[in-house]
Design a protein around this motif. Structure first.
Motif, PDB file in Angstrom:
ATOM      1  N   PRO A   1      -0.164  18.521  -1.326  1.00 24.92           N
ATOM      2  CA  PRO A   1       0.762  17.793  -1.697  1.00 24.92           C
ATOM      3  C   PRO A   1       0.804  17.413  -2.842  1.00 24.92           C
ATOM      4  O   PRO A   1       0.099  15.796  -2.209  1.00 24.92           O
ATOM      5  N   ARG A   2       1.753  16.866  -3.736  1.00 26.45           N
ATOM      6  CA  ARG A   2       1.935  15.490  -5.091  1.00 26.45           C
ATOM      7  C   ARG A   2       2.973  14.651  -4.021  1.00 26.45           C
ATOM      8  O   ARG A   2       3.403  15.395  -3.421  1.00 26.45           O
ATOM      9  N   PRO A   3       2.990  13.537  -4.405  1.00 26.89           N
ATOM     10  CA  PRO A   3       3.058  12.803  -2.777  1.00 26.89           C
ATOM     11  C   PRO A   3       4.370  12.300  -3.594  1.00 26.89           C
ATOM     12  O   PRO A   3       4.682  12.428  -4.813  1.00 26.89           O
ATOM     13  N   PRO A   4       5.388  11.460  -3.275  1.00 30.41           N
ATOM     14  CA  PRO A   4       6.916  11.786  -3.331  1.00 30.41           C
ATOM     15  C   PRO A   4       6.317   9.732  -4.204  1.00 30.41           C
ATOM     16  O   PRO A   4       6.586   8.787  -4.377  1.00 30.41           O
ATOM     17  N   GLU A   5       7.235  10.417  -5.406  1.00 29.78           N
ATOM     18  CA  GLU A   5       7.512   9.280  -6.480  1.00 29.78           C
ATOM     19  C   GLU A   5       9.096   8.100  -6.275  1.00 29.78           C
ATOM     20  O   GLU A   5       9.486   8.783  -5.882  1.00 29.78           O
ATOM     21  N   ARG A   6       8.749   7.570  -7.100  1.00 28.82           N
ATOM     22  CA  ARG A   6      10.258   6.221  -6.745  1.00 28.82           C
ATOM     23  C   ARG A   6      11.559   7.092  -6.585  1.00 28.82           C
ATOM     24  O   ARG A   6      12.942   6.835  -6.493  1.00 28.82           O
TER      25      ARG A   6
ATOM     26  N   ILE B   1      -0.824   8.897  -2.113  1.00 27.27           N
ATOM     27  CA  ILE B   1      -0.523   7.821  -1.291  1.00 27.27           C
ATOM     28  C   ILE B   1       0.432   7.134  -1.877  1.00 27.27           C
ATOM     29  O   ILE B   1       0.797   5.745  -2.122  1.00 27.27           O
ATOM     30  N   SER B   2       1.818   7.447  -1.655  1.00 30.58           N
ATOM     31  CA  SER B   2       3.266   6.492  -1.604  1.00 30.58           C
ATOM     32  C   SER B   2       3.348   5.862  -0.787  1.00 30.58           C
ATOM     33  O   SER B   2       3.098   5.860   0.482  1.00 30.58           O
ATOM     34  N   VAL B   3       3.576   4.091  -0.863  1.00 27.35           N
ATOM     35  CA  VAL B   3       3.883   3.218   0.026  1.00 27.35           C
ATOM     36  C   VAL B   3       4.934   2.402   0.205  1.00 27.35           C
ATOM     37  O   VAL B   3       5.614   3.062  -1.056  1.00 27.35           O
ATOM     38  N   PHE B   4       5.297   2.862   1.647  1.00 28.49           N
ATOM     39  CA  PHE B   4       7.393   1.635   1.640  1.00 28.49           C
ATOM     40  C   PHE B   4       6.497   0.516   2.860  1.00 28.49           C
ATOM     41  O   PHE B   4       6.226   0.292   3.604  1.00 28.49           O
ATOM     42  N   LEU B   5       6.297  -0.507   1.708  1.00 30.54           N
ATOM     43  CA  LEU B   5       6.631  -1.464   2.219  1.00 30.54           C
ATOM     44  C   LEU B   5       7.016  -2.636   3.685  1.00 30.54           C
ATOM     45  O   LEU B   5       8.697  -2.060   3.161  1.00 30.54           O
ATOM     46  N   ASP B   6       6.838  -2.607   4.647  1.00 29.87           N
ATOM     47  CA  ASP B   6       8.198  -3.052   5.657  1.00 29.87           C
ATOM     48  C   ASP B   6       7.720  -4.319   5.766  1.00 29.87           C
ATOM     49  O   ASP B   6       6.458  -4.517   6.566  1.00 29.87           O
ATOM     50  N   CYS B   7       8.280  -5.621   6.019  1.00 28.85           N
ATOM     51  CA  CYS B   7       8.200  -6.505   5.924  1.00 28.85           C
ATOM     52  C   CYS B   7       8.514  -7.054   7.413  1.00 28.85           C
ATOM     53  O   CYS B   7       9.848  -6.941   8.139  1.00 28.85           O
ATOM     54  N   HIS B   8       7.526  -6.954   8.265  1.00 30.75           N
ATOM     55  CA  HIS B   8       7.995  -6.652   9.890  1.00 30.75           C
ATOM     56  C   HIS B   8       8.421  -7.549  10.612  1.00 30.75           C
ATOM     57  O   HIS B   8       7.514  -9.028   9.999  1.00 30.75           O
ATOM     58  N   GLN B   9       9.009  -7.479  11.989  1.00 30.27           N
ATOM     59  CA  GLN B   9       9.145  -8.837  12.779  1.00 30.27           C
ATOM     60  C   GLN B   9       9.677  -8.180  14.159  1.00 30.27           C
ATOM     61  O   GLN B   9      11.044  -7.175  14.525  1.00 30.27           O
TER      62      GLN B   9
END
Length: 227
Positions: free
Chosen positions: A46-51, A171-179
């Motif tokens: 399927p088409r990836p989700p866009e912002r 593939i869309s990306v969610f960037l997680d500044c992790h801690q």
């Protein structure tokens, strides 16, 4: 399995990925099967989700323009993103590179190497399984480990390049500044070592003083007991 990926999509020349993979294996019988997977295989997912597709201002769900809840097809991609290159998990990550090794670490290549085809193999596999979304971890330490305002431009360029590589595969990306637990120097991950020095902590005495339960205290022979 690798065969599931091979059967999932046609190759760019019209042959199936399975056929290309088998040819690679016949020509290179000693190669690891993972290395024979063709890169940039059209995924047919399927088409990836866009912002613009996602609205996040109403409750805890992403919604589309029609107000429908959006269920993202994806996974969390960590791949030791919390640790710099050259550091092995579960062996006292806070001191493997020396008492001041934190100044010269690099996170380039976490989670995937972009130069040797590793990223292409993983992303082609994910896309062929219908994945169109990933949660990609990075840490404050990865961005600014050397000191306040000293940003790792090579790592920033790597993250940008990785996100663009993901886009090549749809593939869309969610960037997680992790801690976790502030920093890997206090038994977690996230903040750079210099943040602890700034407020007066001695990195060599965090475990001894009881200020933190560290990897070094847990895994080293002379500190922290057996866990």
């Amino acid at each position: 399995s690798i065969s599931a990926v091979a059967e999932a999509a046609p190759g760019s020349d019209g042959s199936s990925v399975s056929e290309q993979w088998n040819e690679n294996r016949e020509d290179n019988p000693e190669r690891d099967p993972e290395e024979c997977l063709p890169l940039h295989a059209p995924p047919g997912a399927p088409r990836p989700p866009e912002r613009a597709d996602l609205i996040a201002n109403d409750g805890s769900w992403f919604k589309d323009s029609l107000g429908r809840r959006v269920l993202l097809r994806g996974i969390s991609v960590t791949g030791c993103c919390k640790l710099p290159k050259g550091v092995v998990p579960d062996e006292g990550s806070d001191r493997q590179l020396g008492s001041e090794g934190w100044k010269k670490v690099t996170f380039v290549g976490r989670p995937f190497d972009l130069d040797n085809g590793e990223a292409d193999i993983h992303l082609a596999r994910l896309r062929s399984w219908g994945m169109t979304f990933i949660r990609l971890l990075y840490t404050w330490e990865a961005m600014e480990h050397a000191g306040p305002g000293e940003y790792d431009e090579e790592y920033i360029a790597y993250i940008v390049a990785l996100c663009r590589k993901c886009r090549e595969y749809g593939i869309s990306v969610f960037l997680d500044c992790h801690q976790d637990c502030w920093s890997r120097f206090t038994g977690g991950s996230g903040a750079p070592a210099w943040t602890l020095l700034k407020v007066g902590f001695d990195l060599d005495k965090l475990e001894e003083s009881g200020a933190a339960f560290t990897d070094r205290g847990l895994y080293s022979k002379d500190g922290g007991g057996e866990g």
